[in-house]
Design a protein around this motif. Structure first.
Motif, PDB file in Angstrom:
ATOM      1  N   THR A 187       0.116  -3.199  -4.774  1.00  0.00           N
ATOM      2  CA  THR A 187       1.805  -2.540  -4.432  1.00  0.00           C
ATOM      3  C   THR A 187       2.400  -2.413  -3.620  1.00  0.00           C
ATOM      4  N   LEU A 242       3.196  -5.441  -1.420  1.00  0.00           N
ATOM      5  CA  LEU A 242       4.179  -5.714  -1.484  1.00  0.00           C
ATOM      6  C   LEU A 242       5.271  -4.985  -0.945  1.00  0.00           C
ATOM      7  N   ILE A 243       5.269  -3.877  -1.048  1.00  0.00           N
ATOM      8  CA  ILE A 243       6.295  -3.288  -0.465  1.00  0.00           C
ATOM      9  C   ILE A 243       6.564  -2.669   0.967  1.00  0.00           C
ATOM     10  N   TRP A 252       5.155   3.723  -1.734  1.00  0.00           N
ATOM     11  CA  TRP A 252       4.047   3.521  -3.715  1.00  0.00           C
ATOM     12  C   TRP A 252       4.118   4.672  -3.935  1.00  0.00           C
ATOM     13  N   THR A 259      15.443  -1.400  -6.465  1.00  0.00           N
ATOM     14  CA  THR A 259      14.340  -2.308  -7.036  1.00  0.00           C
ATOM     15  C   THR A 259      14.668  -3.694  -6.926  1.00  0.00           C
ATOM     16  N   PHE A 281      13.015  -5.773  -4.074  1.00  0.00           N
ATOM     17  CA  PHE A 281      12.146  -7.188  -4.553  1.00  0.00           C
ATOM     18  C   PHE A 281      12.449  -8.605  -4.980  1.00  0.00           C
TER      19      PHE A 281
END
Length: 107
Positions: free
Chosen positions: A2, A5-6, A18, A52, A56
């Motif tokens: 994660t 991904l961020i 996170w 978000t 994303f």
């Protein structure tokens, strides 16, 4: 995974992001379930879910990302209903309101 991904989304301080996301999701969810400061918490979570979605799930050529984006929009709609209607009768907010009303009538 994660945190990666961020970072891949171009956001700075991925580990801190996170941690903030985990705290917002857990604390916000618990406060919603308990019905404490329901409208403010739901509004904050709606902003969080919008961020978000925008950061994303913006690759609309990928069908999976489009599905996740639309899912987030539906979640925002549900949170905005909570903002409008407030907590239910079993919530802490409702209990506080009943106590305030009975105190006001007693005076």
């Amino acid at each position: 995974a994660t945190v990666e991904l961020i970072a891949s989304a171009g956001l700075p301080w991925a580990p801190l992001g996170w941690l903030v996301a985990v705290v917002v999701e857990i604390v916000g969810g618990l406060l919603l379930v308990l019905g404490l400061q329901t409208r403010a918490i739901a509004a904050g979570l709606a902003v969080f879910v919008l961020a978000t979605a925008v950061f994303f799930h913006r690759e609309f050529t990928d069908q999976n990302q489009m599905i996740h984006f639309l899912k987030n929009l539906l979640i925002i709609g549900g949170l905005l209903q909570i903002v409008h209607f407030g907590a239910g009768t079993l919530s802490i907010d409702a209990r506080r309101q009943r106590r305030a009303n009975s105190d006001a009538q007693a005076q």
